[in-house]
Enzyme design. Structure first.
Site, short mmCIF file in Angstrom:
data_model
loop_
_atom_site.label_atom_id
_atom_site.label_comp_id
_atom_site.label_asym_id
_atom_site.label_seq_id
_atom_site.Cartn_x
_atom_site.Cartn_y
_atom_site.Cartn_z
N SER A 1 0.85 -1.08 -0.16
CA SER A 1 -0.02 -0.13 -0.05
C SER A 1 0.86 1.25 0.21
CB SER A 1 -1.22 -0.22 1.23
OG SER A 1 -1.95 0.97 1.26
N GLU B 1 -9.21 -5.14 -4.68
CA GLU B 1 -8.60 -4.16 -3.79
C GLU B 1 -9.52 -3.06 -2.90
OE1 GLU B 1 -5.55 -3.81 -3.10
OE2 GLU B 1 -4.34 -4.53 -4.59
N HIS C 1 -7.78 -5.61 -0.46
CA HIS C 1 -6.61 -4.56 -0.18
C HIS C 1 -6.13 -5.09 1.22
CE1 HIS C 1 -3.78 -1.45 -0.52
NE2 HIS C 1 -3.95 -0.85 0.71
#
Length: 460
Positions: free
Chosen positions: A191, A309, A382
């Site tokens: 990330s 995600e 995610h």
């Protein structure tokens, strides 16, 4: 490079002095809270002052001041009780032995540039250290306004990136004291940590500091903040703070930072992180867009993303779920819009970066992580790959994103994923992965996810 010899198996001698770590039951030695640099508020990092005696390195150091993470509802609560302070430039080293020359893996945590810490249980690297016989390093760096405010006369901006550079320089100089090979360093991040790594790939100052890079779900589609946007966020922040940020308390800084984030956020709070790297500032001088210049010499790259995600940011959120009940939208349209946004922020820019690196002659591998746990509303979201790589059962026990998945199954499949990451760190090739025929615009190599029965579908 440090050459003095330690006097005990749980000691190491670095450039600033002697450290004493903690020997664990598993035969590893862990050094915590190790200072890699020092910095005053809104000033660039500088070398650490030497210490005369043996420094205790058995407790975690302070972490960057921060608000609660917005992904707590997905990953579960982070570790409590960590001290937050300006003086947060420290790292953790986990090693099987301070002798030898092992490959090194350096972790950069995510958290939208406002939250996170290497000492969260989520990011424990002991499984990687044991299974790969590597030296694991995890760094803390300045976050939010303290790390990314750009304000004339106060902060030059991109201080968090300078912190990461300082940490990598420290690793280059000192990791041999922990049994690591300074010429075999792999940096990996997820990330915002992967976005940071993309920035490092673009910096001439980072050349020679690492040999390989693993970028997990980098939100490259968010790009870099423009100077105009950075100036606007600075106005939001100073208006909320109402005093000189150089003398404000950390609580006042975090409060004003949160107010600026709320003011700058888009619908449902899904806008780009307001405090993030700014184009053209400091170590990013001359860089204004992706993927220009993201090709540090002689760096192998492994980059990828998860299948869904955006689920982490949208699913289960009242402020966005109401859209599914509107006429002409419904669940199907909602899911399609999420997929489009995910492709624009994560998927397409990652493959574009893979193309750029391959065109520059780098060895590149790409992946998509498709595993979705039963009993979870988040799917292959995610952060979903993190439990397979880092942390342990205790750290992930309360993670809603894992649903009804068994830890035994996660750890079994995780062994394959960790083997791929470790193999890449050791020789530049992710062992155990199935190669697929390269497609247009996908880069030099396209590799599917690690095989696991009833766990992963083949990448499209």
């Amino acid at each position: 490079m440090t050459s003095a010899q330690p006097s005990a198996e749980n000691e190491a001698v670095v450039s600033a002095g002697r450290l004493r770590g903690e020997r664990t039951d598993g035969g590893l030695t862990v050094f915590r809270g190790v200072p890699y640099a020092r910095a005053g508020r809104f000033t660039p990092p500088e070398p650490v002052e030497p210490w005369p005696d043996v420094r205790d390195a058995t407790s975690d150091g302070p972490i960057s001041p921060q608000p609660p993470s917005r992904l707590g509802a997905v990953m579960g609560p982070p570790r409590d009780g960590l001290v937050q302070a300006d003086d947060c430039l420290n790292l953790t080293v986990v090693t099987p032995d301070t002798g030898g020359r092992r490959p090194v893996m350096v972790w950069i945590h995510g958290g939208a540039y406002v939250t996170g810490a290497s000492s969260f249980g989520f990011y424990d690297g002991r499984r990687l250290t044991v299974e790969g016989d590597i030296v694991f390093v995890a760094i803390n760096y300045r976050l939010g306004a303290l790390g990314y405010l750009q304000l004339d006369g106060v902060s030059p901006g991109n201080l968090g990136l300078l912190d990461q550079l300082a940490a990598l320089r420290w690793v280059k100089e000192n990791i041999a004291a922990f049994g690591g090979d300074p010429d075999q360093v792999t940096v990996f991040g997820q990330s915002a940590g992967a976005h940071s790594l993309a920035c490092l790939l673009a910096m001439p100052a980072a050349r020679g500091l690492f040999r390989r890079a693993i970028l997990q779900s980098p939100p490259l589609g968010l790009g870099l903040a423009s100077p105009a946007r950075a100036a606007r966020i600075a106005r939001y922040f100073t208006t909320a703070l109402g005093r000189d940020p150089r003398s404000a308390t950390v609580d006042e800084i975090v409060s004003a930072q949160t107010a600026a984030i709320v003011r700058a956020s888009g619908p449902g709070g899904l806008g780009s992180p307001p405090f993030c790297p700014t184009a053209g500032a400091g170590p990013l001088s001359g860089l204004d867009r992706w993927p220009a210049a993201l090709t540090v010499a002689n760096v192998d790259v492994l980059i990828g993303f998860t299948r869904s995600e955006m689920n982490s940011f949208v699913n289960g959120k009242p402020e966005t779920e109401w859209l599914t009940r509107l006429p002409f939208i419904g669940r199907r349209v909602f899911e399609a819009v999420k997929a489009i946004i995910g492709r624009r922020i994560f998927d397409s820019p990652s493959l574009k970066l893979a193309d750029a690196c391959a065109a520059a002659g780098r060895q590149v591998f790409t992946y998509r992580f498709d595993w979705a746990p039963p009993g979870s509303i988040f799917g292959a979201c995610h952060c979903i790959e993190l439990p397979f790589l880092l942390g342990d059962q205790k750290a992930w026990a309360a993670a809603p994103m894992l649903g009804d998945a068994s830890w035994d199954g996660i750890d079994e499949f995780g062994h394959d994923l960790r083997r791929a990451w470790l193999s890449f760190a050791c020789d530049g090739k992710p062992d155990g992965w199935r190669a697929h025929h390269p497609g247009a615009g996908i880069g030099k190599y396209w590799l599917g996810p690690v095989s696991a029965p009833a766990a992963v579908t083949e990448a499209a």
